[in-house]
Design an enzyme around this catalytic site. Structure first.
Site, PDB file in Angstrom:
ATOM      1  N   SER A  15       0.837  -1.196   0.000  1.00  0.00           N
ATOM      2  CA  SER A  15       0.000   0.000   0.000  1.00  0.00           C
ATOM      3  C   SER A  15       0.874   1.249   0.000  1.00  0.00           C
ATOM      4  O   SER A  15       1.663   1.473   0.909  1.00  0.00           O
ATOM      5  CB  SER A  15      -0.898  -0.020   1.242  1.00  0.00           C
ATOM      6  OG  SER A  15      -1.196   1.297   1.634  1.00  0.00           O
ATOM      7  N   HIS A  40      -0.788  -1.139  -4.521  1.00  0.00           N
ATOM      8  CA  HIS A  40      -2.096  -0.706  -4.040  1.00  0.00           C
ATOM      9  C   HIS A  40      -2.011   0.808  -3.846  1.00  0.00           C
ATOM     10  O   HIS A  40      -1.249   1.298  -3.012  1.00  0.00           O
ATOM     11  CB  HIS A  40      -2.407  -1.428  -2.733  1.00  0.00           C
ATOM     12  CG  HIS A  40      -3.711  -1.067  -2.117  1.00  0.00           C
ATOM     13  ND1 HIS A  40      -4.908  -1.671  -2.460  1.00  0.00           N
ATOM     14  CD2 HIS A  40      -4.012  -0.155  -1.163  1.00  0.00           C
ATOM     15  CE1 HIS A  40      -5.877  -1.151  -1.746  1.00  0.00           C
ATOM     16  NE2 HIS A  40      -5.381  -0.214  -0.944  1.00  0.00           N
ATOM     17  N   ASP A  42      -3.559   4.153  -2.711  1.00  0.00           N
ATOM     18  CA  ASP A  42      -4.598   4.688  -1.829  1.00  0.00           C
ATOM     19  C   ASP A  42      -4.894   6.145  -2.162  1.00  0.00           C
ATOM     20  O   ASP A  42      -4.133   7.042  -1.817  1.00  0.00           O
ATOM     21  CB  ASP A  42      -4.144   4.569  -0.369  1.00  0.00           C
ATOM     22  CG  ASP A  42      -4.249   3.138   0.128  1.00  0.00           C
ATOM     23  OD1 ASP A  42      -5.355   2.573   0.062  1.00  0.00           O
ATOM     24  OD2 ASP A  42      -3.223   2.589   0.572  1.00  0.00           O
ATOM     25  N   MET A  44      -7.079   9.344  -1.557  1.00  0.00           N
ATOM     26  CA  MET A  44      -7.936   9.913  -0.501  1.00  0.00           C
ATOM     27  C   MET A  44      -8.202  11.382  -0.797  1.00  0.00           C
ATOM     28  O   MET A  44      -7.290  12.109  -1.191  1.00  0.00           O
ATOM     29  CB  MET A  44      -7.223   9.811   0.841  1.00  0.00           C
ATOM     30  CG  MET A  44      -6.875   8.404   1.221  1.00  0.00           C
ATOM     31  SD  MET A  44      -6.032   8.385   2.810  1.00  0.00           S
ATOM     32  CE  MET A  44      -5.856   6.628   3.051  1.00  0.00           C
ATOM     33  N   HIS A  73      -7.376   2.181  -5.058  1.00  0.00           N
ATOM     34  CA  HIS A  73      -8.404   2.131  -4.015  1.00  0.00           C
ATOM     35  C   HIS A  73      -8.904   3.558  -3.831  1.00  0.00           C
ATOM     36  O   HIS A  73      -8.252   4.376  -3.186  1.00  0.00           O
ATOM     37  CB  HIS A  73      -7.759   1.572  -2.724  1.00  0.00           C
ATOM     38  CG  HIS A  73      -8.684   1.519  -1.555  1.00  0.00           C
ATOM     39  ND1 HIS A  73      -8.235   1.298  -0.270  1.00  0.00           N
ATOM     40  CD2 HIS A  73     -10.035   1.660  -1.468  1.00  0.00           C
ATOM     41  CE1 HIS A  73      -9.263   1.294   0.561  1.00  0.00           C
ATOM     42  NE2 HIS A  73     -10.365   1.529  -0.141  1.00  0.00           N
ATOM     43  N   MET A  75     -10.787   6.133  -2.216  1.00  0.00           N
ATOM     44  CA  MET A  75     -11.508   6.545  -1.003  1.00  0.00           C
ATOM     45  C   MET A  75     -11.933   7.994  -1.210  1.00  0.00           C
ATOM     46  O   MET A  75     -11.405   8.920  -0.582  1.00  0.00           O
ATOM     47  CB  MET A  75     -10.586   6.378   0.218  1.00  0.00           C
ATOM     48  CG  MET A  75     -10.366   4.922   0.588  1.00  0.00           C
ATOM     49  SD  MET A  75      -8.988   4.692   1.725  1.00  0.00           S
ATOM     50  CE  MET A  75      -7.652   4.583   0.566  1.00  0.00           C
ATOM     51  N   MET A 144     -12.557  -3.867   4.127  1.00  0.00           N
ATOM     52  CA  MET A 144     -11.706  -3.025   4.988  1.00  0.00           C
ATOM     53  C   MET A 144     -11.661  -3.629   6.393  1.00  0.00           C
ATOM     54  O   MET A 144     -12.703  -3.890   6.994  1.00  0.00           O
ATOM     55  CB  MET A 144     -12.268  -1.599   5.094  1.00  0.00           C
ATOM     56  CG  MET A 144     -12.127  -0.730   3.862  1.00  0.00           C
ATOM     57  SD  MET A 144     -10.444  -0.466   3.256  1.00  0.00           S
ATOM     58  CE  MET A 144      -9.609   0.214   4.685  1.00  0.00           C
ATOM     59  N   ASP A 179      -7.735  -5.149   3.601  1.00  0.00           N
ATOM     60  CA  ASP A 179      -6.932  -3.929   3.702  1.00  0.00           C
ATOM     61  C   ASP A 179      -7.021  -3.346   5.107  1.00  0.00           C
ATOM     62  O   ASP A 179      -8.097  -2.927   5.546  1.00  0.00           O
ATOM     63  CB  ASP A 179      -7.476  -2.934   2.657  1.00  0.00           C
ATOM     64  CG  ASP A 179      -6.629  -1.688   2.525  1.00  0.00           C
ATOM     65  OD1 ASP A 179      -5.623  -1.550   3.239  1.00  0.00           O
ATOM     66  OD2 ASP A 179      -7.002  -0.827   1.698  1.00  0.00           O
TER      67      ASP A 179
HETATM   68  C1  DX5 Z   1      -6.202   2.739   4.781  1.00  0.00           C
HETATM   69  C2  DX5 Z   1      -5.665   2.261   3.457  1.00  0.00           C
HETATM   70  C3  DX5 Z   1      -4.709   1.141   3.593  1.00  0.00           C
HETATM   71  C4  DX5 Z   1      -3.522   1.418   4.468  1.00  0.00           C
HETATM   72  C5  DX5 Z   1      -3.076   0.120   5.043  1.00  0.00           C
HETATM   73  O1  DX5 Z   1      -7.301   3.529   4.565  1.00  0.00           O
HETATM   74  O2  DX5 Z   1      -6.713   1.835   2.611  1.00  0.00           O
HETATM   75  O3  DX5 Z   1      -4.337   0.624   2.312  1.00  0.00           O
HETATM   76  O4  DX5 Z   1      -2.456   2.029   3.817  1.00  0.00           O
HETATM   77  O5  DX5 Z   1      -2.041   0.361   5.917  1.00  0.00           O
HETATM   78  P1  DX5 Z   1      -1.585  -0.692   7.003  1.00  0.00           P
HETATM   79  O6  DX5 Z   1      -1.135  -1.912   6.257  1.00  0.00           O
HETATM   80  O7  DX5 Z   1      -0.488   0.003   7.708  1.00  0.00           O
HETATM   81  O8  DX5 Z   1      -2.769  -0.985   7.881  1.00  0.00           O
HETATM   82 ZN    ZN Z   2      -6.203   0.815   0.703  1.00  0.00          ZN
END
Ligand code: DX5
Ligand code: ZN
Length: 229
Positions: A15, A40, A42, A44, A73, A75, A144, A179
């Protein structure tokens, strides 16, 4: 599901939230040599989740530097407004949240039409029944195991039974991704429950050797899963 979109299982997906953003190119090279097949990503927006990361402009530039599969991903609120830019940026898997788009059929079809895998994500507080009707319409279900927004949180065990429920309902037609809080301690149970894709941030980026972290997690997943071939 087209083959080149799918590396062999188990899939460990680093990630890109806890990496060194000042040297992304080096991080990607290190992950490639460590054996990662997927990144992956992320995304946001500071609205759907209380944190802001990066978006399509950054991803587009990363695309020029690696052949790794991009697992986006999203978000973000109103993903239907932005999905085109993630397709154009070269993401192969695109996952949106059911909490952001309660009727995602059209959007998922659009993602598929673009030749990408279409994913739906559910937060810890969302029941699997909320996505039941998407059977046959999604390629990936992302469960999640923490509240989305931040890396380094503690795994929420409620995710285990949800993975089982997803596998039972959707069968083998979907990839199940998990995740949040994933690492050697949590992989055994979630692998047994039916997870194919293990997203890991802290576990990889907080170790000295990415290769060791990825190999160890793959081995643990392989040992505990009943379903990889
Ligand atoms: C959180 C993200 C994850 C996050 C996971 O909202 O979607 O992908 O980076 O991080 P770890 O593995 O540290 O929980
Ligand atoms: Zn994620």
């Amino acid at each position: 599901m087209s083959k080149q979109l799918l590396p062999s299982k188990p899939i460990i997906a680093p990630s890109m939230l806890k990496c060194d953003f000042g040297d992304l190119e080096q991080e990607i090279q290190n992950l490639e040599s460590a054996g990662a097949k997927t990144l992956h990503l992320d995304v946001m927006d500071g609205h759907f989740v209380p944190n802001l990361s990066y978006g399509a402009l950054v991803i587009e530039k990363l695309r020029e530097r690696t052949e790794l599969i991009f697992d986006a991903h999203l978000m973000i609120s109103n993903p239907e407004k932005y999905v085109d830019s993630y397709i154009k940026a070269g993401c192969e898997w695109i996952t949106v949240h059911i909490e952001a788009v309660p009727e995602p059929e059209e959007l998922l079809q659009k993602i598929r039409n673009a030749g990408c895998l279409a994913g739906i994500a559910i937060n810890p507080g969302t029941q699997v029944s909320e996505i039941e009707l998407l059977k046959g319409k999604v390629d990936l279900v992302l469960v999640m195991s923490v509240e989305p927004g931040f890396g380094g949180q503690k795994f929420q065990p409620i995710a285990i039974s949800k993975v089982e429920e997803v596998r039972q309902h959707f069968g083998d037609d979907v990839l199940i991704s998990i995740d949040g809080g994933i690492g050697p301690q949590t992989i055994p149970e979630v692998a047994k429950a039916g997870v194919d894709v293990f997203v890991a941030g802290s576990t990889i980026f907080e170790t000295a050797c990415y290769e060791t972290a990825i190999r160890e997690m793959s081995e643990i997943a392989r040992t505990h899963s009943l379903s990889y071939n």
